[in-house]
Every structure is written in structure tokens, then in C-alpha cells.
Write a protein that holds these residues in place. Structure first.
Motif, short mmCIF file in Angstrom:
data_model
loop_
_atom_site.label_atom_id
_atom_site.label_comp_id
_atom_site.label_asym_id
_atom_site.label_seq_id
_atom_site.Cartn_x
_atom_site.Cartn_y
_atom_site.Cartn_z
N PHE A 180 0.84 -1.20 0.00
CA PHE A 180 0.00 0.00 0.00
C PHE A 180 0.87 1.24 0.00
N VAL A 181 2.20 1.04 -0.11
CA VAL A 181 3.15 2.14 0.06
C VAL A 181 3.31 2.92 -1.25
N SER A 182 2.43 3.90 -1.42
CA SER A 182 2.54 4.86 -2.51
C SER A 182 2.02 6.18 -1.99
N GLY A 183 2.37 7.26 -2.65
CA GLY A 183 2.03 8.59 -2.15
C GLY A 183 0.56 8.76 -1.80
N ASP A 184 -0.32 8.34 -2.70
CA ASP A 184 -1.75 8.51 -2.45
C ASP A 184 -2.31 7.46 -1.50
N ASN A 240 10.54 6.32 -9.15
CA ASN A 240 9.89 6.86 -10.36
C ASN A 240 8.72 5.99 -10.78
N LEU A 241 8.82 4.69 -10.55
CA LEU A 241 7.73 3.79 -10.90
C LEU A 241 6.67 3.79 -9.81
N ASP A 242 5.44 3.61 -10.21
CA ASP A 242 4.32 3.53 -9.28
C ASP A 242 4.28 2.13 -8.66
N SER A 243 3.64 2.02 -7.49
CA SER A 243 3.52 0.70 -6.86
C SER A 243 2.77 -0.27 -7.76
N SER A 244 1.85 0.24 -8.58
CA SER A 244 1.13 -0.63 -9.52
C SER A 244 2.06 -1.17 -10.61
N ASP A 245 3.06 -0.39 -11.00
CA ASP A 245 4.03 -0.86 -11.99
C ASP A 245 4.78 -2.09 -11.45
N TYR A 246 5.17 -2.02 -10.19
CA TYR A 246 5.86 -3.16 -9.58
C TYR A 246 4.93 -4.37 -9.49
#
Length: 417
Positions: A180-184, A240-246
Motif C-alpha cells: 500500500f506504500v505509494s504517495g496517495d 519513479n515507478l508507481d507501486s502498480s508498476d511493480y
């Protein structure tokens, strides 16, 4: 970047079929531009006497251009703004009130209208219901390989599954069980956990209360995902990549992220072994969540062609046109009847999870400087999760900094009014 098209002119002002040019500004997201151009071309057949000068700009440039234009009373007739920005522009007298106010309140979700509403008056029409919570990207095959029941129905089941799905290489997490670790999503998951305890984080005077027992429980649960459950970490926060990218690269089994990321998995990563499943509530209460008011259209208060501008905006937001916009842009409908139309899920079946939870969405509230609020939560969460600060002290810092920001913002707003 300029497209000529047409919008419906109103004869109510005596303009009849006189030639009118409307300037319309938007950001340059390709799918949004595609949907917008389609509306222009359709409308050209309805009112060929009205030309729409359509201009779209890169996101950052668009923000600055809009700020300068409204401040200088030189705004376009129509602009496609993100809901959070609308409130300030409306308060400062830059936007025209939308017609048919009661119809909007009946036909659109309250969370979608939230930021467009000031003193119970609506100043624009949202085209999407913007949500970051309620759904989880998941790899069902990873569950199957481990013999884990899928999908998890409760928060306890989700955490148990996440622990089993986490793959480590020594002390390093190779595959995160639940990310869940992303800015938003740190921000929005924190708020959802408060709401799911049937509490609120707003006070009656427009400030935040983030030091109550529900907020402490919410932040503690987030911290435990890293320090106790150990199903994710902070190693990629700020990448630079979003958590969804990973996630689409196979580096997490489950990732809480907004439904808009589904399009990236399908179109960019060409991944077909994932699903979008419901995020269980932290408690026995429904899965309440905080939502922002998404992109939508506003009309400038200084426009010389308000009736013509609103006529075109209203056309775009009729059910069929709105539905096509949402399908083209892979966004969630702000209109209730568009969200309920079976045609939407026939075309975007993976968004069923989001459609099912829309009733539980609550407008995030008058956050004033949204980016500051999010950053304050994120910065202090990192200190909390790293055991450099207690949950209680971190929440006190967030509450204090956010309320100071709100006071400063309100003070500036009062002076300008």
C-alpha cells in the motif's frame, strides 16, 4: 493542439443561431483527449454555428496556465479541472454556478460532487468518480500456488494471505504480499481505516482531528503491515515507478491502488493474470473510504457565452455521452445511472469491484492544499514505520501542520474575498 468543433448555443440569451466561439482547455491525457474530441465532433452536428477552440496542455503546464488565467480574469469559457482545484476558484468568484442544481444532486454521487460544491451551490459537473481505495490488484495464480483461499473476505484473511504470499531473499522482500506504500495510498488507506471505525477526521469548524483513538488505531494498523506483519516495506517509496508498476512486474501479490491502474496493466504491460478484488473493511462496518472529486468541466464567471458553454457541458454529461467518456478513459462514472448501466461493466468488467463500493465513498473533505496534506501524512508515516517516532507523536505533528495550513489557507481566502 487546437480542434474545431461545436457546442449547443442557447437561444435564451437572444443569440439564436449566431456564430459563437468557445475556448476549452484540458490536460493532455491521451484517452481524455480522444473522448473530448469525440464529443466535439458529435456536437458539431447539433450546433454547427458554435465553434469550440479546443486546447490541451501537459499536466504541470496546465495547472500553472489555469492559475494565471483565473487570477488575471482571462480564463477560457470552459475548463476541465480536477475537483480539488474547483473549490478555491469557486470561492474566489472565478466560476459560474451550474444550472439544474437539484438535478445534479439527484443524478450524481455525493463524493463526486463534493469539491464542486461551495455553500451548497455547485460550480461544475464532474465526469468521473475519483477513488484510490475499495479495490486491490491481485495475482490469483499466486494464491493458487500457495493453496490460499481466494479472494480474502475479511481484513484478517487478507493479512494472513499476505504473510504467506510474501517472498524474501534474506532480509530483503522480493515479492510483497500486500503493498500500500505509494504517495496517495498511504494517505487514503489511513483515512479509510478511520471511516471504517465509524469515525470522522473533520471537526465542525473545518479542521482535522487526527489524534483520536480511531486515528491511532488506523495509523497503528498501517505501521504493523511493515513492522509486525512484514508484508511490505518502504524500500520503493518515492521511486519513479508507481507501486502498480511493480505489481504488474510481479513484485507484489496484492497492491491497493485505484482502478485507473487497471488500464496500465492491460495496455502497457500486457498482463492478463491479474484481477481487481474488493478491499475488505478493517472492521465489521461497510468498507467506507474517502474519495476525491475527479476531473470535470467548469464555466468561467467572466465568460461572454455562459449559456452556450453550459449547453455543451450539459450535453457531455448526459448519460450516453458520459458513459462513453468513462469507458474511453477507463474512469468510474460520476453519474449514478451511468454507473448502474449494465453496458458499463460489459465493456469494463474488471471495474465491478469499484462500482460495487461507490455507495460507501465519502468526499475527502475541504483539504485546502491537498498536496501538503498528503505529504504531511506520508512524511510522518515514514518516521512512524521506521520507529523514529511514535504513532501518537506522528499524528500530533500531522494534525498540527495540516491545521496550520488550513488556517493559513482560509486566512488568504478571506482576504481575497
Amino acid at each position: 493542439m487546437v480542434v474545431s468543433g461545436c457546442s449547443r448555443a442557447s437561444s435564451g440569451s437572444g443569440s439564436g443561431d449566431a456564430k459563437v466561439t468557445l475556448v476549452w482547455w484540458t490536460h493532455d491525457n491521451p484517452s481524455f483527449v480522444e473522448a473530448n474530441k469525440k464529443r466535439i465532433e458529435e456536437y458539431k452536428k447539433i450546433k454547427p454555428n458554435v465553434t469550440i477552440n479546443y486546447q490541451y496542455f501537459p499536466y504541470d503546464a496546465f495547472i500553472q496556465k489555469a492559475k494565471a488565467a483565473y487570477a488575471g480574469n482571462n480564463a477560457p469559457d470552459i475548463a476541465q479541472l480536477f475537483g480539488t482545484w474547483v473549490t478555491d476558484y469557486a470561492k474566489n468568484g472565478h466560476l459560474d454556478q451550474a444550472p439544474n442544481q437539484e438535478d445534479l444532486k439527484q443524478n450524481f454521487f455525493e463524493a463526486a460532487l463534493g469539491a464542486y460544491t461551495v455553500d451548497d451551490k455547485i460550480y461544475g459537473i464532474p465526469q468521473e468518480y475519483n477513488l484510490e481505495n475499495g479495490g486491490v490488484l491481485a495475482h490469483p495464480q499466486m494464491f493458487k500456488d500457495k493453496g490460499i483461499t481466494y479472494p480474502p473476505k475479511t481484513y484478517a484473511e487478507l493479512i494472513d494471505a499476505a504473510k504467506q504470499l510474501t517472498v524474501r531473499d534474506g532480509n530483503k522482500i522480493k515479492v510483497k504480499g500486500f503493498d500500500f506504500v505509494s504517495g496517495d495510498n498511504i494517505f487514503f488507506t489511513f483515512l479509510s481505516f478511520i471511516l471504517q471505525q465509524n469515525a470522522d477526521y473533520w471537526t465542525s469548524d473545518g479542521h482535522v482531528n487526527l489524534t483520536g483513538p480511531e486515528a491511532v488505531t488506523a495509523m497503528t494498523k498501517l505501521k504493523e503491515l511493515i513492522t509486525v506483519d512484514k508484508v511490505t516495506d518502504l524500500s520503493r517509496f518515492g521511486d519513479n515507478l508507481d507501486s502498480s508498476d511493480y505489481f504488474f512486474k510481479g513484485s507484489s501479490a496484492m497492491t491497493i491502488r485505484g482502478p485507473w491502474t487497471i488500464a496500465s496493466g492491460v495496455n502497457t504491460y500486457k498482463v492478463n493474470d491479474f484481477e481487481y478484488i474488493p478491499m475488505p473493511s478493517l472492521t465489521d462496518s461497510p468498507p467506507y473510504f474517502a474519495a476525491e472529486s475527479g476531473w470535470g468541466e467548469v464555466v468561467a464567471a467572466k465568460s461572454k457565452h455562459k449559456e452556450e458553454a453550459w449547453a455543451f457541458v450539459n450535453y457531455m454529461n448526459q448519460k450516453e455521452q458520459a458513459l462513453d467518456f468513462n469507458v474511453t478513459t477507463f474512469t468510474v462514472p460520476a453519474r449514478k445511472d451511468a454507473a448502474e448501466d449494465p453496458a458499463y461493466l460489459q465493456k469494463l468488467p474488471m471495474l465491478k469491484t469499484s462500482i460495487d463500493v461507490l455507495q460507501y465513498g465519502k468526499w475527502v473533505g475541504p483539504v485546502q492544499d491537498r498536496d501538503f496534506f498528503v505529504k504531511s501524512v506520508n512524511d510522518n508515516f515514514q518516521l512512524i514505520a521506521s520507529d523514529k517516532m511514535s504513532v501518537e507523536d506522528g499524528l500530533k505533528k500531522i494534525e498540527q501542520s495540516v491545521n496550520e495550513m488550513i488556517d493559513k489557507h482560509l486566512s488568504v481566502g478571506n482576504k481575497s474575498s
